[in-house]
Design a protein around this motif. Structure first.
Motif, PDB file in Angstrom:
ATOM      1  N   HIS A 112      70.657  53.517  33.813  1.00  0.00           N
ATOM      2  CA  HIS A 112      70.108  53.053  35.084  1.00  0.00           C
ATOM      3  C   HIS A 112      69.918  51.537  35.054  1.00  0.00           C
ATOM      4  O   HIS A 112      69.090  51.026  34.300  1.00  0.00           O
ATOM      5  N   ARG A 113      70.725  50.849  35.852  1.00  0.00           N
ATOM      6  CA  ARG A 113      70.732  49.376  35.851  1.00  0.00           C
ATOM      7  C   ARG A 113      71.072  48.836  34.448  1.00  0.00           C
ATOM      8  O   ARG A 113      70.490  47.854  33.986  1.00  0.00           O
ATOM      9  N   GLU A 143      75.295  52.263  35.561  1.00  0.00           N
ATOM     10  CA  GLU A 143      75.078  52.059  37.000  1.00  0.00           C
ATOM     11  C   GLU A 143      75.142  50.590  37.411  1.00  0.00           C
ATOM     12  O   GLU A 143      74.700  49.708  36.665  1.00  0.00           O
ATOM     13  N   ASP A 199      73.914  48.639  40.981  1.00  0.00           N
ATOM     14  CA  ASP A 199      73.466  48.541  42.381  1.00  0.00           C
ATOM     15  C   ASP A 199      74.183  47.326  42.961  1.00  0.00           C
ATOM     16  O   ASP A 199      74.232  46.268  42.322  1.00  0.00           O
ATOM     17  N   HIS A 203      69.542  45.077  42.396  1.00  0.00           N
ATOM     18  CA  HIS A 203      68.932  46.284  42.952  1.00  0.00           C
ATOM     19  C   HIS A 203      68.469  46.120  44.387  1.00  0.00           C
ATOM     20  O   HIS A 203      68.562  47.038  45.192  1.00  0.00           O
ATOM     21  N   GLU A 242      76.262  51.776  43.319  1.00  0.00           N
ATOM     22  CA  GLU A 242      75.507  52.208  44.509  1.00  0.00           C
ATOM     23  C   GLU A 242      75.682  51.185  45.626  1.00  0.00           C
ATOM     24  O   GLU A 242      75.465  49.980  45.420  1.00  0.00           O
ATOM     25  N   LYS A 250      74.137  49.449  48.378  1.00  0.00           N
ATOM     26  CA  LYS A 250      72.730  49.210  48.711  1.00  0.00           C
ATOM     27  C   LYS A 250      72.563  48.705  50.145  1.00  0.00           C
ATOM     28  O   LYS A 250      73.172  47.707  50.523  1.00  0.00           O
ATOM     29  N   GLN A 263      77.652  56.034  44.964  1.00  0.00           N
ATOM     30  CA  GLN A 263      76.417  56.635  45.461  1.00  0.00           C
ATOM     31  C   GLN A 263      75.826  55.804  46.592  1.00  0.00           C
ATOM     32  O   GLN A 263      76.012  54.584  46.653  1.00  0.00           O
ATOM     33  N   PHE A 303      72.170  55.979  49.501  1.00  0.00           N
ATOM     34  CA  PHE A 303      71.060  56.712  50.118  1.00  0.00           C
ATOM     35  C   PHE A 303      71.364  57.050  51.578  1.00  0.00           C
ATOM     36  O   PHE A 303      70.855  58.029  52.108  1.00  0.00           O
ATOM     37  N   LEU A 338      72.369  60.198  47.626  1.00  0.00           N
ATOM     38  CA  LEU A 338      71.033  60.056  47.044  1.00  0.00           C
ATOM     39  C   LEU A 338      70.003  60.617  48.011  1.00  0.00           C
ATOM     40  O   LEU A 338      70.128  60.468  49.228  1.00  0.00           O
ATOM     41  N   TYR A 347      67.131  60.920  39.320  1.00  0.00           N
ATOM     42  CA  TYR A 347      66.661  59.608  38.852  1.00  0.00           C
ATOM     43  C   TYR A 347      65.145  59.624  38.812  1.00  0.00           C
ATOM     44  O   TYR A 347      64.547  60.375  39.582  1.00  0.00           O
ATOM     45  N   THR A 348      64.471  58.865  37.963  1.00  0.00           N
ATOM     46  CA  THR A 348      64.960  58.087  36.829  1.00  0.00           C
ATOM     47  C   THR A 348      64.076  58.407  35.633  1.00  0.00           C
ATOM     48  O   THR A 348      62.838  58.323  35.751  1.00  0.00           O
ATOM     49  N   PHE A 366      69.829  59.863  35.468  1.00  0.00           N
ATOM     50  CA  PHE A 366      69.657  58.416  35.326  1.00  0.00           C
ATOM     51  C   PHE A 366      68.521  58.152  34.337  1.00  0.00           C
ATOM     52  O   PHE A 366      67.465  58.792  34.424  1.00  0.00           O
TER      53      PHE A 366
END
Ligand code: G3P
Ligand code: CA
Length: 329
Positions: free
Chosen positions: A30-31, A57, A59, A72, A163, A165, A200, A202, A223, A291-292, A321
């Protein structure tokens, strides 16, 4: 002879258990390895690869040049020195937006451990606090390039997990983030479902647009927020954490990314329970990647990090994640 027979029947029993149990879920860094180094930096990506993460990942947001960069938030204030390096460049809300800075300007920033701009307080106090190293923001292209390079030099292929964003916000600003990201993915060979990439988002409207308008053929993840909520687009179903909503989602996506609290619920270790979400998603043909997982910020229902990962495995998730790739092994 008897001990040999006993040993072989024990081996057989262990082997049949291994076949019966769900496979261990894979790790999505994650990140990057953000539990150990400032998030999304090249160093965090390299460490995640070295720790064996199955996926890493990114973002992604846009900067003023239209280049996708790995960040992010749409603003820079919580993870960089933007406020002091570029005084007077904030918008009316006091925040500095990546979209208002050229790539050359973003490259001057020093990226830091996540902090609260109002107080300077670190969000995760026990994380990286070394000095003497300057961390830089990376573009999506640079992040994918270092992973491709490590895949080649180590012989171990880590996948990528970008992702999109805040796509609606970008569109409102006159910028099409997804249309900038897809060609970069394609250049690195990520375009079909066989390729080691999950894209991915949201926002459900963007998930549909990626499939229906932009023609993305690779693996796609919707997501979910808390309560199984999705944002944007078709909001007539408030909750997609239900079988009928999941079956509808499966027309567009290959899996869902819910918060941990949608997989296991409870206020303590004693009253926790696994929810039907993973079973329902699997019945709808969807993978589940929650997540996470954070060793330094555990849910109330987990006694420690291994307990948390054990419960995710028991629930049947395909991957998860984590800020701490490698820790569960
Ligand atoms: O993308 C999965 C997870 O990262 C979603 O939460 O806010 O960390 O991007 P966030
Ligand atoms: Ca993310």
């Amino acid at each position: 002879m008897r001990s040999l027979a006993l040993a072989s029947s024990l081996l057989l029993a262990v082997a049949s258990l291994a076949v019966a149990a769900d496979p261990a879920p894979f790790e999505i860094a994650h990140r990057g390895a953000s539990g150990y180094l400032p998030e999304h930096t090249r160093e965090a990506v390299v460490m995640a690869h070295g720790l064996g993460a199955a996926y890493i990942e990114q973002d992604v947001v846009l900067c003023a040049d239209g280049v996708p960069v790995v960040l992010h938030d749409i603003h820079l204030d919580d993870v960089s020195d933007v406020a002091t390096r570029f005084p007077g460049r904030a918008r009316e809300d006091g925040k500095h937006y990546a979209l208002d800075f050229t790539l050359a300007e973003l490259k001057q920033l020093e990226m830091r451990e996540r902090f609260k701009p109002a107080t300077g307080e670190r969000v995760f106090p026990k994380r990286y606090s070394g000095s003497g190293t300057v961390f830089r923001l990376v573009t999506l292209e640079e992040s994918l390039a270092i992973i491709a390079g490590l895949n080649a030099s180590t012989g171990r292929e880590a996948g990528v997990y970008p992702e999109i964003k805040r796509p609606a916000w970008h569109l409102a600003q006159g910028k099409d983030l997804s249309s900038a990201v897809l060609p970069v993915l394609k250049r690195f060979g990520y375009q079909d479902k066989d390729d080691p990439c999950y894209l991915q988002c949201f926002e459900n409207a963007e998930v549909r647009r990626l499939r229906d308008t932009l023609g993305y053929q690779g693996r796609l993840i919707q997501l979910l927020g808390g309560g199984g909520k999705i944002s944007g687009g078709n909001t007539d179903k408030a909750k997609f954490g239900r079988l009928e909503g999941l079956q509808e989602l499966s027309k567009w996506v290959d899996g869902i990314g819910p918060p941990l609290g949608e997989i296991v619920m409870g206020e303590s270790v004693d009253d926790r329970r696994i929810t039907p979400l993973v079973a329902d998603a699997r019945a709808a043909g969807l993978a589940v990647h929650p997540y996470t997982a954070r060793a330094d910020d555990l849910p109330k229902w987990a006694s420690d990090y291994d307990d948390l990962i054990g419960l995710l495995r028991k629930a049947g998730v395909a991957g998860f994640f984590t800020d701490f790739p490698g820790l569960a092994r």
